[in-house]
Write a protein that holds these residues in place. Sequence first.
Motif, PDB file in Angstrom:
ATOM      1  N   LYS A 643      -0.546 -37.146  21.106  1.00 63.55           N
ATOM      2  CA  LYS A 643      -0.914 -38.820  21.130  1.00 63.55           C
ATOM      3  C   LYS A 643      -1.379 -39.426  22.326  1.00 63.55           C
ATOM      4  O   LYS A 643      -1.825 -40.840  22.459  1.00 63.55           O
ATOM      5  N   GLY A 644      -1.883 -39.261  23.062  1.00 68.58           N
ATOM      6  CA  GLY A 644      -2.426 -39.540  24.957  1.00 68.58           C
ATOM      7  C   GLY A 644      -2.461 -38.330  25.525  1.00 68.58           C
ATOM      8  O   GLY A 644      -1.694 -37.828  25.760  1.00 68.58           O
ATOM      9  N   ILE A 645      -2.632 -39.018  26.765  1.00 65.53           N
ATOM     10  CA  ILE A 645      -2.550 -38.448  27.968  1.00 65.53           C
ATOM     11  C   ILE A 645      -2.843 -38.826  29.420  1.00 65.53           C
ATOM     12  O   ILE A 645      -3.729 -39.844  28.981  1.00 65.53           O
ATOM     13  N   VAL A 667      -6.115 -42.562  23.623  1.00 60.39           N
ATOM     14  CA  VAL A 667      -6.183 -42.371  24.920  1.00 60.39           C
ATOM     15  C   VAL A 667      -5.745 -41.892  25.681  1.00 60.39           C
ATOM     16  O   VAL A 667      -4.631 -41.041  26.551  1.00 60.39           O
ATOM     17  N   ILE A 668      -7.299 -41.333  27.094  1.00 58.85           N
ATOM     18  CA  ILE A 668      -7.035 -40.531  27.755  1.00 58.85           C
ATOM     19  C   ILE A 668      -7.078 -41.296  29.277  1.00 58.85           C
ATOM     20  O   ILE A 668      -7.941 -42.522  29.045  1.00 58.85           O
ATOM     21  N   LYS A 669      -6.324 -41.498  30.207  1.00 56.85           N
ATOM     22  CA  LYS A 669      -6.505 -42.601  30.980  1.00 56.85           C
ATOM     23  C   LYS A 669      -6.311 -41.868  32.228  1.00 56.85           C
ATOM     24  O   LYS A 669      -5.408 -40.751  32.263  1.00 56.85           O
ATOM     25  N   ILE A 670      -7.339 -42.186  33.694  1.00 50.88           N
ATOM     26  CA  ILE A 670      -6.983 -41.100  34.681  1.00 50.88           C
ATOM     27  C   ILE A 670      -7.172 -42.180  36.262  1.00 50.88           C
ATOM     28  O   ILE A 670      -7.917 -42.582  36.129  1.00 50.88           O
ATOM     29  N   LEU A 679     -14.696 -35.033  28.684  1.00 52.21           N
ATOM     30  CA  LEU A 679     -13.395 -35.767  28.311  1.00 52.21           C
ATOM     31  C   LEU A 679     -14.174 -35.467  26.669  1.00 52.21           C
ATOM     32  O   LEU A 679     -15.180 -36.032  25.729  1.00 52.21           O
ATOM     33  N   ARG A 680     -13.401 -35.226  25.486  1.00 52.77           N
ATOM     34  CA  ARG A 680     -13.543 -35.160  24.230  1.00 52.77           C
ATOM     35  C   ARG A 680     -12.604 -35.587  23.446  1.00 52.77           C
ATOM     36  O   ARG A 680     -11.822 -35.874  23.613  1.00 52.77           O
ATOM     37  N   ILE A 681     -12.645 -36.684  22.718  1.00 54.93           N
ATOM     38  CA  ILE A 681     -12.037 -37.598  21.388  1.00 54.93           C
ATOM     39  C   ILE A 681     -12.535 -37.456  19.844  1.00 54.93           C
ATOM     40  O   ILE A 681     -13.527 -38.121  19.992  1.00 54.93           O
ATOM     41  N   GLY A 682     -11.718 -36.944  19.463  1.00 55.49           N
ATOM     42  CA  GLY A 682     -12.112 -36.430  18.346  1.00 55.49           C
ATOM     43  C   GLY A 682     -13.260 -35.647  17.998  1.00 55.49           C
ATOM     44  O   GLY A 682     -13.428 -34.267  18.381  1.00 55.49           O
TER      45      GLY A 682
END
Length: 708
Positions: A643-645, A667-670, A679-682
């Motif tokens: 669900k997200g990071i 979504v990835i938030k850093i 970063l890998r999204i899908g």
Amino acid sequence: MQSVVAKGKSIQEAVQVGIDLMEVTKKEVNIEILQAPSKGFMKIGSKEAVVRLTKLETAVTVDTPIPAQRESHDLKEPADHVVEESDDWFSKAESFVSGLDIDKIEIRQPEVKKTADHSSEELLLKNGSVWVKDGKLMMNPGTEKLPVVSIPKGIRLYRNQKLIEEPLYILSPKDEYRIAAIDEEKDTEWSLEVSPDKLKAFLHVNPGYIIKRTVDDLDPLPQITLTYSEDRTIKQTLTEAMVKEAMQERSILQNIDHIELLRAMRNGEPSDYTIARGVAPSEGKDGWLELKVDTDVKEGLKEGEHGKVNFRETKVFPMIDTGEIIAVVHPPEEGSTGYSVYSESLSPKPVFPIVLRLGKGVKLIGDHIVAKEFGRPHIESKGQLVKISIMPKLLHNGDVNLSSGNISFLGDIEITGEIDTGMKVEAQGNLVIGKNIQGSVCTATGSIIVAGNITASDVSAGKNNMITSKLSMLTGVLKQDVDRIIAVIIQLINSPSFKTTDFPKGGLQPLVRILLEKKFNDFIPRAKLYVQLVREGKAQLDDERWKETAEQISSLFLTLSTKAVSIDVFTHLSHHLGALHEESEMFDESKSSIECMNVLNSRIHAGGDLYISGQSCIHSRIHSGGFMTINGSLRGGEAYAEKGIYIGETGAESGTPTNLAVPSGAVIKIGNALEGTILRIGNRKVVLTQDYSGLKARLNAGGMIELR
């Protein structure tokens, strides 16, 4: 030669090699696919098909014995014939529906040319003029042109008593013209319609009319368009008798609204009228469970005044005593019957009772579910299926080490000390650890709360952790394949060209093997993976049905057998796969969270959220089925969350790879992302080429990773 192993570029080629070696026909052997062919990438990793052929004893007991002196090429003829018929069956089973083309017709209204204002006397003399006065057409020819008349619908123009058919006509001064407006009369248009649920009958009425038209007077112009005025009066030709006759033909004899019917006769505007009404059935209610105790965990994590979290005092698991009523089972309530405008009986939707699965520690007394022992009530539900059990709680004061031994408990476990290297703790419920986990394996079907750190350990939370999560996905896919195989078999059996006498010789297995070869190439690898996972993870599988289903799959698809099987065997397998998949999906993994301070060189799997509240997570592989939060830094390793990071800081100056991954919609938030973080999204991947502060990464509308 009773058995041979043959290879080929395809399964069919390998089978043919084996048949040639054994000098038999396809019907005389049982075929076992040992390895499916694979093309590989750039021919790297490509594999040949490998099959084992075993001569069937039953194959020689056919009604008509095969002569011993028959030539080998004669024996191959019926086998080839069978293959051709099978191919025909498969091609019949696969039909494709072509879509319909939609014709789009663009209707353009002709542009109306505006008549130029040439009303000046000079122009009228030059171009001529035509006008209408007292319903008569008058004209003067021009010196250079003759006047022109446009004739609209509703007006007729006669030249010398002969009707002019052209819509645009040039007048001649030698002829005599007469114009006449056309009156119009139309009967009432109406229709009777019944709603899809048969509860209303509608009368659509568009009243008839009589239109009296008179030609308008027009001023002189070189060209005019004749116009008219009209007087419209309603002419209602619909009668009550006509409507009732139509209703009688449709068997609408009762529940008629006579007042509405009279309104339809008298109203002069187009409208719809509800002239008959039925009564909708009163819907019932499915059986339900009325909970008498609280089953939810109280409160959540709380920070103290100094920002520290006391994990041991943040969650309170509900406990109940022996004899306490957990819930009351209510039976379904039937609805009442209605009736349609046709006076037909309309039945309410069927209602269903609760399907109870009583686990450990509970008993059904009458309609009451009662606790047989002290513990935590545990309820899982999906649709009408409900599982209830009591999870007892084990309190272990001190450390888990060689003196205490491993701990495995069917319920919640609370450990006040640490878990030392090499130890193992398994909880069929929640697991609370007062200090650290060091070099150990900890699993729980519920949540895991660790007050300290996790170092060099495997920690997993959730019933579908490890083995069962993989098995759950496989059962769903395997069930779909088995159902499709059953459907194809039924279709072939019902086909007029199918010879039902073929089955008694060897059952369905020969046909199933052809199906697996031609239509279900992925089934055998999935079946082997399922059996392998059950074998490797049998210690973690508390339900014997996993093992029983693996044995069924192995005997039907992965082992050589001459035993004839019927379609009922495959139907039973489909039922077992469906039940296992449904029950494994029923468990709510989102409640199986993991919370701890720091993680080092460990593997973490949380069915729900993962929360690391301390300074760091270093060189670890962490997985979350929910949302992942790491307040400190993530140095090296892999992190995946459904669900997200959110992570305070990622990457390492030493260049150690740090991989983060989420599905396409997450979504990835850093807070601070160092160069080199991956970063890998899908299916998209990006490697950061610079440091970022306040980074937010997601897929944009074009499917590319967007960094903000």
